[in-house]
Design an enzyme around this catalytic site. Structure first.
Site, PDB file in Angstrom:
ATOM      1  N   CYS A   1      -2.917   1.770   6.753  1.00 17.62           N
ATOM      2  CA  CYS A   1      -2.991   1.186   8.096  1.00 17.62           C
ATOM      3  C   CYS A   1      -3.493   2.236   9.085  1.00 17.62           C
ATOM      4  CB  CYS A   1      -1.627   0.675   8.507  1.00 17.62           C
ATOM      5  SG  CYS A   1      -0.344   1.903   8.271  1.00 17.62           S
TER       6      CYS A   1
ATOM      7  N   ASN B   1       0.792  -1.240   0.000  1.00 12.95           N
ATOM      8  CA  ASN B   1       0.000   0.000   0.000  1.00 12.95           C
ATOM      9  C   ASN B   1       0.824   1.291   0.000  1.00 12.95           C
ATOM     10  OD1 ASN B   1       0.769  -0.457   2.658  1.00 12.95           O
ATOM     11  ND2 ASN B   1      -0.996   0.643   3.463  1.00 12.95           N
TER      12      ASN B   1
ATOM     13  N   GLU C   1       5.254  -3.647  11.979  1.00 10.03           N
ATOM     14  CA  GLU C   1       4.173  -2.653  11.907  1.00 10.03           C
ATOM     15  C   GLU C   1       3.012  -3.327  11.194  1.00 10.03           C
ATOM     16  OE1 GLU C   1       3.910   0.076  13.386  1.00 10.03           O
ATOM     17  OE2 GLU C   1       5.977   0.431  13.971  1.00 10.03           O
TER      18      GLU C   1
ATOM     19  N   GLU D   1       9.607   3.114  14.384  1.00  5.91           N
ATOM     20  CA  GLU D   1      10.279   3.437  13.125  1.00  5.91           C
ATOM     21  C   GLU D   1      10.378   4.952  12.997  1.00  5.91           C
ATOM     22  OE1 GLU D   1       9.951   0.707   9.826  1.00  5.91           O
ATOM     23  OE2 GLU D   1       7.859   0.456  10.371  1.00  5.91           O
TER      24      GLU D   1
HETATM   25  P1  NAD Z   1       0.919  -9.065   3.947  1.00  4.53           P
HETATM   26  O1  NAD Z   1       1.187  -9.363   5.375  1.00  4.53           O
HETATM   27  O2  NAD Z   1       0.115 -10.018   3.163  1.00  4.53           O
HETATM   28  O3  NAD Z   1       2.311  -8.957   3.158  1.00  4.53           O
HETATM   29  C1  NAD Z   1       3.324  -8.071   3.583  1.00  4.53           C
HETATM   30  C2  NAD Z   1       4.656  -8.585   3.060  1.00  4.53           C
HETATM   31  O4  NAD Z   1       4.968  -9.820   3.696  1.00  4.53           O
HETATM   32  C3  NAD Z   1       4.669  -8.870   1.547  1.00  4.53           C
HETATM   33  O5  NAD Z   1       5.915  -8.497   1.021  1.00  4.53           O
HETATM   34  C4  NAD Z   1       4.494 -10.369   1.496  1.00  4.53           C
HETATM   35  O6  NAD Z   1       5.002 -10.944   0.320  1.00  4.53           O
HETATM   36  C5  NAD Z   1       5.293 -10.809   2.718  1.00  4.53           C
HETATM   37  N1  NAD Z   1       4.954 -12.126   3.262  1.00  4.53           N
HETATM   38  C6  NAD Z   1       3.775 -12.800   3.178  1.00  4.53           C
HETATM   39  N2  NAD Z   1       3.880 -13.979   3.811  1.00  4.53           N
HETATM   40  C7  NAD Z   1       5.138 -14.064   4.327  1.00  4.53           C
HETATM   41  C8  NAD Z   1       5.834 -15.026   5.106  1.00  4.53           C
HETATM   42  N3  NAD Z   1       5.254 -16.157   5.508  1.00  4.53           N
HETATM   43  N4  NAD Z   1       7.107 -14.757   5.460  1.00  4.53           N
HETATM   44  C9  NAD Z   1       7.706 -13.604   5.096  1.00  4.53           C
HETATM   45  N5  NAD Z   1       7.095 -12.653   4.347  1.00  4.53           N
HETATM   46  C10 NAD Z   1       5.829 -12.878   3.966  1.00  4.53           C
HETATM   47  O7  NAD Z   1       0.337  -7.582   3.896  1.00  4.53           O
HETATM   48  P2  NAD Z   1      -0.171  -6.766   2.622  1.00  4.53           P
HETATM   49  O8  NAD Z   1      -1.462  -7.373   2.192  1.00  4.53           O
HETATM   50  O9  NAD Z   1       0.913  -6.592   1.626  1.00  4.53           O
HETATM   51  O10 NAD Z   1      -0.439  -5.307   3.255  1.00  4.53           O
HETATM   52  C11 NAD Z   1      -1.597  -4.971   3.926  1.00  4.53           C
HETATM   53  C12 NAD Z   1      -1.391  -5.013   5.418  1.00  4.53           C
HETATM   54  O11 NAD Z   1      -0.298  -4.184   5.784  1.00  4.53           O
HETATM   55  C13 NAD Z   1      -2.576  -4.469   6.190  1.00  4.53           C
HETATM   56  O12 NAD Z   1      -2.895  -5.317   7.278  1.00  4.53           O
HETATM   57  C14 NAD Z   1      -2.075  -3.115   6.722  1.00  4.53           C
HETATM   58  O13 NAD Z   1      -2.670  -2.677   7.892  1.00  4.53           O
HETATM   59  C15 NAD Z   1      -0.635  -3.383   6.919  1.00  4.53           C
HETATM   60  N6  NAD Z   1       0.127  -2.129   6.930  1.00  4.53           N
HETATM   61  C16 NAD Z   1       0.586  -1.663   8.129  1.00  4.53           C
HETATM   62  C17 NAD Z   1       1.305  -0.479   8.195  1.00  4.53           C
HETATM   63  C18 NAD Z   1       1.834   0.027   9.514  1.00  4.53           C
HETATM   64  O14 NAD Z   1       2.780   0.785   9.484  1.00  4.53           O
HETATM   65  N7  NAD Z   1       1.284  -0.360  10.640  1.00  4.53           N
HETATM   66  C19 NAD Z   1       1.544   0.250   7.028  1.00  4.53           C
HETATM   67  C20 NAD Z   1       1.052  -0.236   5.834  1.00  4.53           C
HETATM   68  C21 NAD Z   1       0.348  -1.447   5.790  1.00  4.53           C
END
Ligand code: NAD
Length: 479
Positions: A281, A149, A247, A459
């Site tokens: 998020c 995102n 995060e 962060e």
């Molecule tokens: P996601 O958890 O599906 O994926 C995030 C990353 O993790 C991707 O690069 C993905 O390929 C990788 N990943 C997936 N499975 C993994 C594993 N088993 N081991 C290691 N890496 C793995 O999240 P998303 O769908 O890309 O993003 C949306 C989520 O991110 C939402 O829940 C949102 O709230 C969160 N988000 C949080 C913040 C924050 O700062 N708190 C900021 C932006 C997005």
């Protein structure tokens, strides 16, 4: 079509497979093909980072400043071009895309300065003739895993401090948005970094992300993404005694009190809930509104939403771009159905929209008469969906704002200094916004949450060094 490669050990290399990067505003538009790496390429990237790390750890603050400043300057110069790429692959509007690239540029500039500000401490020992100094050293090879995102700002706020404090990096962006990550890697490849200090591996998280997270030579993992994946990463890092920073999600409340300025409250709620298609998020998804302003607020929100244009992210008139892909759109629609079936009133939006080109367009949805226990008020949706909860008093509003497993941001609209001050002290969130949207943060101050939203050190800002450095304490007796 040319396939964009992975960057390992200072070389551009193919992966065994490749994947198209698809524009969510027009699914017939393929931006480019991007290589997908496999497990042994993660091993190669970690090996390259491990062998080059000592050279970078021994570099001077000036060398680190120069590299980060170069990247920051180029991002700022190319903000329009790279912002267009970002909006085309992720679906946020062009001003949002350009703004995000500029933010990434300023993050690199900020951390260029942090490389020069890495000071330590010197104190006199309790023992005569002995002095004690504490200095921060890099932790080693950092694995960086990011979501879709914020395809350039989140990578920037992790890569820049990692390099500023002398670490080597293996970066795995979200496979859905490889374009911005690749462009950033390309700039880094020309920045003067020694070969192997920065590596890019693109591919599926459950495959190559997992290999990275579990690799014994990785000293720390910094992750932003979903709570499910974050939990798995924390467990893996715990088993291997790695440093970890997570995060994750949010279910951020915005409280609107009777004494709020109605125009400000509506602007803050629309911006926080729906801009960037609600895929932040920090988005507000629970609008907690006290009795006397409730009806006026609902009417003004519906009126304002009627003026919002949903469409192609790159078109000038668009206020809200598409949802990122079909699976996120399905998820949003499932939550909208669940809100209706649990008895909330869908006051406007929530329907799939047709535009000239095939894309994932969803009319921003507003629920009224929702109750705190409904799924739409408990679980993170991550789309343009918000719900109003009506309460009687400020005290009830505060209690409801805190009644969530998450704790990223929490906002209030009020003219009362007393309530604003009380809210600031009692909101159970890492970031509090007063008369401002819950989403939209600065790049030079700490970012992070409480409860299930974050785990590990903060962060950004001067707090970033907590994760990217380890402290060494030295006792010296003049011989
Ligand atoms: P996601 O958890 O599906 O994926 C995030 C990353 O993790 C991707 O690069 C993905 O390929 C990788 N990943 C997936 N499975 C993994 C594993 N088993 N081991 C290691 N890496 C793995 O999240 P998303 O769908 O890309 O993003 C949306 C989520 O991110 C939402 O829940 C949102 O709230 C969160 N988000 C949080 C913040 C924050 O700062 N708190 C900021 C932006 C997005």
């Amino acid at each position: 079509m040319e396939t964009k490669k992975l960057y390992i050990g200072g070389e551009w290399v193919d992966g065994p497979l490749s994947k198209p990067n698809i524009n969510p505003s027009n699914t017939a538009d393929i931006i480019a093909e991007y290589a997908c790496g496999q497990a042994d390429q993660v091993q190669q990237a970690v090996a390259a980072a491990t062998s080059s790390w000592p050279t970078w750890a021994a570099s001077t603050p000036q060398q680190r400043f120069n590299v980060l400043d170069f990247v920051g300057t180029e991002l700022l110069q190319r903000a329009e071009e790279l912002g267009t790429l970002l909006s085309r692959e992720e679906g946020k509007t062009l001003p949002e895309g350009i703004g995000e690239v500029q933010r990434a540029g300023y993050l690199f500039k900020f951390f260029a300065g942090e490389a020069l500000r890495n000071s330590g401490e010197l104190v006199q020992s309790v023992r005569p003739g002995v002095w004690v100094d504490s200095v921060r050293e890099p932790i080693g090879v950092v694995g960086i895993v990011t979501p879709w995102n914020f395809p350039i700002a989140i990578p920037a706020w992790k890569i820049a401090p990692a390099l500023a404090f002398g670490n080597a990096v293996v970066f795995k962006p979200a496979e859905l948005v490889p374009g911005s990550a690749w462009a950033l890697a390309e700039i880094l490849s020309r920045s003067g970094l020694p070969k192997g200090v920065f590596n890019l591996v693109i591919g599926k998280g459950s495959q190559i992300g997992k290999v990275l997270v579990e690799h014994p030579d990785i000293a720390g993992i910094t992750f932003t993404g979903s709570i499910e994946v974050g939990g798995q990463i924390a467990a893996a890092c715990g088993r291997n005694m790695k440093k970890v920073q997570l995060e994750m999600g949010g279910k951020n409340p915005l409280v609107v009190l009777d004494d709020a300025d109605l125009d400000v409250a509506v602007q803050v709620a629309i911006q926080g809930s729906y801009f960037s298609t609600g895929q932040r998020c920090t988005a507000s998804s629970r609008l907690i509104v006290t009795e006397k302003i409730h009806n006026a607020f609902v009417s003004a929100m519906i009126e304002k939403l009627g003026t919002i244009t949903v469409g192609d992210a790159l078109k000038k008139e668009t206020h809200i771009g598409p949802v990122v892909d079909q699976s996120q759109l399905d998820k949003d629609l499932e939550y909208i159905r669940s809100g209706v079936s649990e008895g909330a009133r869908l006051a406007c939006g929530g329907e799939v929209l047709k535009r000239d080109a095939p894309g994932y367009f969803l009319a921003p949805a507003l629920f009224t008469d929702s109750r705190p226990e409904m799924r739409i008020n408990r679980e993170e949706i991550f789309g343009p969906v918000a719900s109003i909860i009506r309460v009687k008093t400020y005290e009830e509003a505060l209690e409801m704002a805190n009644d969530t497993p998450f704790g990223l941001t929490s906002g209030i609209c009020t003219k009362s200094l007393k309530h604003a001050q009380h809210f600031k002290q009692h909101a159970q969130a890492g970031m509090v916004m007063i008369n401002l949207p819950t989403a939209g943060v600065d790049y030079h101050v700490p970012f992070g949450g409480r409860k299930a939203s974050s785990y590990g050190p903060r962060e950004q800002g001067s707090y970033a060094k907590e994760f990217y450095t380890t402290v060494k304490t030295t006792y010296t007796m003049a011989g």
